[in-house]
Design a protein around this motif. Structure first.
Motif, PDB file in Angstrom:
ATOM      1  N   ILE A  89      29.682  15.088  -2.915  1.00  0.00           N
ATOM      2  CA  ILE A  89      30.766  14.118  -1.566  1.00  0.00           C
ATOM      3  C   ILE A  89      29.597  13.710  -0.552  1.00  0.00           C
ATOM      4  N   LEU A  90      29.083  15.029  -0.347  1.00  0.00           N
ATOM      5  CA  LEU A  90      28.378  15.379   0.670  1.00  0.00           C
ATOM      6  C   LEU A  90      26.827  14.530   0.220  1.00  0.00           C
ATOM      7  N   ASP A 108      32.239   3.847  -7.679  1.00  0.00           N
ATOM      8  CA  ASP A 108      31.802   4.056  -9.098  1.00  0.00           C
ATOM      9  C   ASP A 108      30.952   4.775  -8.438  1.00  0.00           C
ATOM     10  N   GLN A 109      30.062   5.180  -7.216  1.00  0.00           N
ATOM     11  CA  GLN A 109      29.122   5.875  -6.415  1.00  0.00           C
ATOM     12  C   GLN A 109      29.843   7.380  -6.306  1.00  0.00           C
ATOM     13  N   PHE A 110      30.902   8.121  -7.047  1.00  0.00           N
ATOM     14  CA  PHE A 110      31.762   9.288  -7.107  1.00  0.00           C
ATOM     15  C   PHE A 110      32.386   9.641  -8.270  1.00  0.00           C
ATOM     16  N   ALA A 111      32.579  10.844  -8.591  1.00  0.00           N
ATOM     17  CA  ALA A 111      33.035  11.614  -9.535  1.00  0.00           C
ATOM     18  C   ALA A 111      33.861  10.157  -9.989  1.00  0.00           C
ATOM     19  N   LYS A 118      23.157   8.522   1.633  1.00  0.00           N
ATOM     20  CA  LYS A 118      22.792   8.247   0.929  1.00  0.00           C
ATOM     21  C   LYS A 118      23.163   6.672   2.111  1.00  0.00           C
ATOM     22  N   PRO A 119      22.155   6.124   2.409  1.00  0.00           N
ATOM     23  CA  PRO A 119      21.850   4.998   4.140  1.00  0.00           C
ATOM     24  C   PRO A 119      23.016   3.701   3.867  1.00  0.00           C
ATOM     25  N   ASP A 120      23.940   3.520   2.718  1.00  0.00           N
ATOM     26  CA  ASP A 120      24.448   2.413   2.180  1.00  0.00           C
ATOM     27  C   ASP A 120      25.673   3.402   2.582  1.00  0.00           C
ATOM     28  N   LEU A 121      25.927   4.605   2.202  1.00  0.00           N
ATOM     29  CA  LEU A 121      27.287   5.077   1.507  1.00  0.00           C
ATOM     30  C   LEU A 121      27.420   5.006   4.015  1.00  0.00           C
ATOM     31  N   ALA A 122      26.522   6.487   4.250  1.00  0.00           N
ATOM     32  CA  ALA A 122      26.696   6.694   5.301  1.00  0.00           C
ATOM     33  C   ALA A 122      26.601   5.836   6.485  1.00  0.00           C
ATOM     34  N   ARG A 123      26.495   3.819   6.222  1.00  0.00           N
ATOM     35  CA  ARG A 123      26.690   3.626   7.178  1.00  0.00           C
ATOM     36  C   ARG A 123      28.460   2.871   6.599  1.00  0.00           C
ATOM     37  N   PHE A 124      28.850   2.779   5.706  1.00  0.00           N
ATOM     38  CA  PHE A 124      29.952   1.607   5.237  1.00  0.00           C
ATOM     39  C   PHE A 124      30.681   2.981   6.146  1.00  0.00           C
ATOM     40  N   PHE A 125      30.662   4.676   5.855  1.00  0.00           N
ATOM     41  CA  PHE A 125      31.633   5.571   6.366  1.00  0.00           C
ATOM     42  C   PHE A 125      31.695   5.898   8.558  1.00  0.00           C
ATOM     43  N   ASN A 126      30.172   5.649   8.783  1.00  0.00           N
ATOM     44  CA  ASN A 126      30.442   5.396  10.217  1.00  0.00           C
ATOM     45  C   ASN A 126      30.692   3.931  10.686  1.00  0.00           C
ATOM     46  N   GLU A 127      31.327   3.214  10.134  1.00  0.00           N
ATOM     47  CA  GLU A 127      31.894   1.725  10.125  1.00  0.00           C
ATOM     48  C   GLU A 127      33.386   1.875  10.172  1.00  0.00           C
TER      49      GLU A 127
END
Length: 86
Positions: free
Chosen positions: A5-6, A55-58, A11-20
Motif C-alpha cells: 500500500i505504501l 486495479d492498482q492494489f492487491a 505514485k504521484p497520481d495515487l498520492a494526489r488522490f489520497f491527499n484530496e
C-alpha cells in the motif's frame, strides 16, 4: 500488505488522490459535531483511494484497520478486485 500500500501511494497520481480525499475527510464532522481525528480522516482517505483505484492494489480481499484515540478501532474490508462490492 502495508508495504504494498505504501509503495502504491508513492505514485504521484495515487498520492494526489489520497491527499484530496484526506483533505475532504478532515473537513467533515464527527457525530458530536467536532472535526474528526487525523487517524480517522487518513483511514477514510485510504479506503477511498484503494476503492477508487482498485486495479492498482492487491487483487484479493483484504482489510484496513486503524486505531483511533481513546481505544477505538476502525476496520474496513476491501472487497476482491472484480467482486460486486468493489
Amino acid at each position: 500488505m502495508a508495504e504494498a500500500i505504501l509503495a502504491a501511494l508513492s505514485k504521484p497520481d495515487l498520492a494526489r488522490f489520497f491527499n484530496e480525499a484526506n483533505s475532504k475527510a478532515m473537513k467533515s464532522t464527527s457525530w458530536s459535531g467536532e472535526g474528526i481525528s487525523p487517524n480517522n480522516s487518513r483511514h477514510i482517505a485510504l479506503v477511498e483511494t484503494i476503492i477508487g483505484n482498485r486495479d492498482q492494489f492487491a487483487p484479493d480481499e483484504f482489510f484496513i484497520e486503524t486505531h483511533l484515540e481513546h481505544g477505538a478501532i476502525i476496520k474496513t474490508t476491501i472487497p476482491a478486485l472484480g467482486s460486486k462490492e468493489a
